[in-house]
Write an enzyme that holds these catalytic residues in place. Structure first.
Site, mmCIF file in Angstrom:
data_model
loop_
_atom_site.group_PDB
_atom_site.id
_atom_site.type_symbol
_atom_site.label_atom_id
_atom_site.label_comp_id
_atom_site.label_asym_id
_atom_site.label_seq_id
_atom_site.Cartn_x
_atom_site.Cartn_y
_atom_site.Cartn_z
ATOM 1 N N LYS A 295 0.861 -1.192 0.000
ATOM 2 C CA LYS A 295 0.000 0.000 0.000
ATOM 3 C C LYS A 295 0.901 1.247 0.000
ATOM 4 C CE LYS A 295 -3.528 -2.817 2.254
ATOM 5 N NZ LYS A 295 -4.219 -3.383 1.119
ATOM 6 N N THR A 325 6.645 -20.165 -1.866
ATOM 7 C CA THR A 325 7.801 -19.541 -2.514
ATOM 8 C C THR A 325 8.013 -18.127 -1.985
ATOM 9 O OG1 THR A 325 7.528 -20.876 -4.488
ATOM 10 C CG2 THR A 325 8.666 -18.786 -4.771
HETATM 11 C C1 LIG Z 1 -5.866 -4.027 7.999
HETATM 12 C C2 LIG Z 1 -5.321 -4.892 6.919
HETATM 13 N N1 LIG Z 1 -4.392 -5.806 7.237
HETATM 14 C C3 LIG Z 1 -3.873 -6.610 6.292
HETATM 15 C C4 LIG Z 1 -4.249 -6.516 4.966
HETATM 16 C C5 LIG Z 1 -3.639 -7.414 3.945
HETATM 17 O O1 LIG Z 1 -2.573 -6.750 3.323
HETATM 18 P P1 LIG Z 1 -2.141 -7.164 1.841
HETATM 19 O O2 LIG Z 1 -3.018 -6.406 0.906
HETATM 20 O O3 LIG Z 1 -0.700 -6.774 1.758
HETATM 21 O O4 LIG Z 1 -2.327 -8.641 1.732
HETATM 22 C C6 LIG Z 1 -5.204 -5.570 4.588
HETATM 23 C C7 LIG Z 1 -5.604 -5.444 3.159
HETATM 24 O O5 LIG Z 1 -6.281 -4.574 2.736
HETATM 25 C C8 LIG Z 1 -5.758 -4.743 5.590
HETATM 26 O O6 LIG Z 1 -6.698 -3.837 5.291
#
Ligand SMILES: Cc1ncc(COP(=O)(O)O)c(C=O)c1O
Length: 459
Positions: A295, A325
């Site tokens: 993000k 992986t």
């Molecule tokens: C609060 C929160 N934690 C973890 C994640 C997961 O992150 P990732 O998109 O890197 O898998 C998200 C995804 O939107 C999220 O909103």
């Protein structure tokens, strides 16, 4: 010239090696319920069609509940963030402005990040070559873990293939390794954390969202047993923030460990982009800080940071780390370049906050029902799944503006919304265009205005 021996000449292995990936079947997210009663009965021996009917029934149910999701087919244009090409259902293409990306700072197109990725790919190739257990570490990944540990002031970091996996594997493994652990989890925690709690097999208590009195009540009731408090810094749908210092106070008072998801804050808050805990001067008090590289940092991957022994224990026990992986070296190098850049530069963070604030002011002045947030997230409430999708379609088709509708189960029914995420690249002219487009859409579809009370529908 090499010759391939005939198959019969290859000696059989002395014993069957242990298979990778023999993991329990993943469960559906807690919020998705499949009612078996109205599904077509499965008749054995009817062939493929009988199986297909189950999938059709499941999809029909989503359509019936007006929460079937359609993803727009878009292609980002490097160097022109947040502009992208939209490939329309009729086959044509047009340029659109994306207003809902979680590449919050546009770092996915930053020259330092793109160069790190392309140069490393030219040097090391594309893939990682296997799990770290089999193929070893790749050096850019080791460097990235050091960079992340430094970002959060911790002894060590451990990188996973996504933020989702880091939460699921991190929480479940940490809690499982603590005998008799009780997990205290905020009611609004992300699905990846909920899955981590479930997979731990530990007992859990859910505290009301950001309700410290309730958390304290549960901590007292838990007594002397080991406890892990799992919570987020920025809750991404309502854009509200937890009081990390106060939760650490409670953790100290009642002898609990803390696990903090900073996914929607890393890169964005704190003098070096360490998140809300860095901004609030309490980063050192949190035991485990989890984040994403996808993000604010604009790449992909996730991580935890903590003590060396904790990260080593997770590395050695978490199936979600062991049996998949590793992140490829080019991605690791790009992510590291992004983290390094944002440690030094606050320009993007300041512009991000400024443009988010300006967006809120403009939308509120136009009488739109903006949910008040303390962060960069700008939810505009609609309160109905069908209208929310209609608004998103109208914005895309008539104004070239892409905002994905947010419906149940991501948010409770009755609180459906457009979740707007301005970046430093959404300049004042784009904000003005967005405001006019939303106002026209609200008029055309007769959507609720500021002052409307949006109530969660009873389940
Ligand atoms: C609060 C929160 N934690 C973890 C994640 C997961 O992150 P990732 O998109 O890197 O898998 C998200 C995804 O939107 C999220 O909103």
């Amino acid at each position: 010239m090499e010759t391939i021996p005939p198959k019969a000449a290859i000696p059989p292995p002395a014993s069957q090696p242990k298979r990778e990936g023999r993991m329990p079947v993943n469960r559906m997210p807690a919020t998705i319920k499949i009612a078996e009663t109205d599904a077509a009965p499965h008749k054995p021996g009817l062939g493929r069609a009988a199986y297909e009917s189950h999938f059709r029934t499941a999809l029909d149910r989503l359509h019936g509940e007006r929460r079937y999701r359609v993803f727009a087919d878009i292609e980002r244009i490097a160097g022109r963030f947040p502009i992208a090409h939209w490939r329309k259902p009729d086959g044509g293409t047009s340029e659109i402005t994306v207003w809902c990306s979680n590449d919050y700072l546009g770092m996915g197109q930053h020259p330092d990040v793109v160069n790190a990725m392309t140069q490393t790919a030219m040097r090391c190739g594309v893939g990682a070559g296997g799990t770290r257990n089999i193929a070893g570490n790749n050096s850019p990944l080791v460097d990235l873990e050091r960079e992340l540990a430094d970002l959060h002031g911790k002894e060590a970091g451990l990188v996973f293939t996504s933020g989702y996996v880091s939460n699921q594997a991190g929480i479940s493994t940490i809690a499982k390794l603590i005998p008799n652990c009780l997990i205290l989890s905020d009611a609004f925690n992300h699905n990846s954390m909920i899955e981590g709690v479930r997979h731990s097999g530990c007992e859990k208590r859910i505290f009301r969202h950001n309700d410290l009195a309730h958390l304290e009540e549960l901590l007292i009731a838990a007594g002397d047993r080991p406890k892990l408090i799992a919570f987020e810094s920025v809750y991404s749908m309502d854009g509200d923030v937890s009081d990390i210092g106060a939760i650490c106070d409670l953790a100290d008072r009642y002898g609990a460990m803390t696990y903090l998801d900073e996914v929607h804050a890393v890169g964005l808050y704190g003098p070096r982009g360490g998140g809300i805990s860095e901004r609030d001067g309490v980063m050192h008090r949190v035991d485990v800080i989890e984040g994403t590289l996808a993000k604010g940092f604009g790449c992909v991957g996730g991580y935890i940071t903590g003590t060396s022994v904790l990260c080593d224990a997770v590395r050695s026990h978490a199936p979600g780390f062991i049996f998949t992986t590793a992140l490829p070296p080019a991605i690791a190098a790009a992510a590291r370049a992004s983290v390094r850049y944002l440690k030094r530069s606050a320009v993007e963070r300041e512009a991000h906050q400024r443009q988010a604030a300006r967006t809120k002011v403009a939308l509120e002045a136009a009488g739109l029902p903006v949910l008040h947030t303390e962060t960069h997230i700008v939810p505009v409430m609609v309160g109905d799944a069908e209208l929310c999708k209609a608004a998103a379609d109208h914005l895309l088709e008539h104004h070239g503006i892409y905002i994905q509708p947010i419906n149940y189960p991501t948010v409770p029914r009755g609180t459906e919304r457009l979740r707007i995420t301005p970046s430093p690249f959404h300049d004042d002219a784009k904000i003005a265009k967005l405001t006019a487009a939303l106002a026209e859409t609200w008029d055309t579809l007769d959507l609720p205005r500021a002052g409307t009370v949006f109530v969660e529908a009873a389940e």
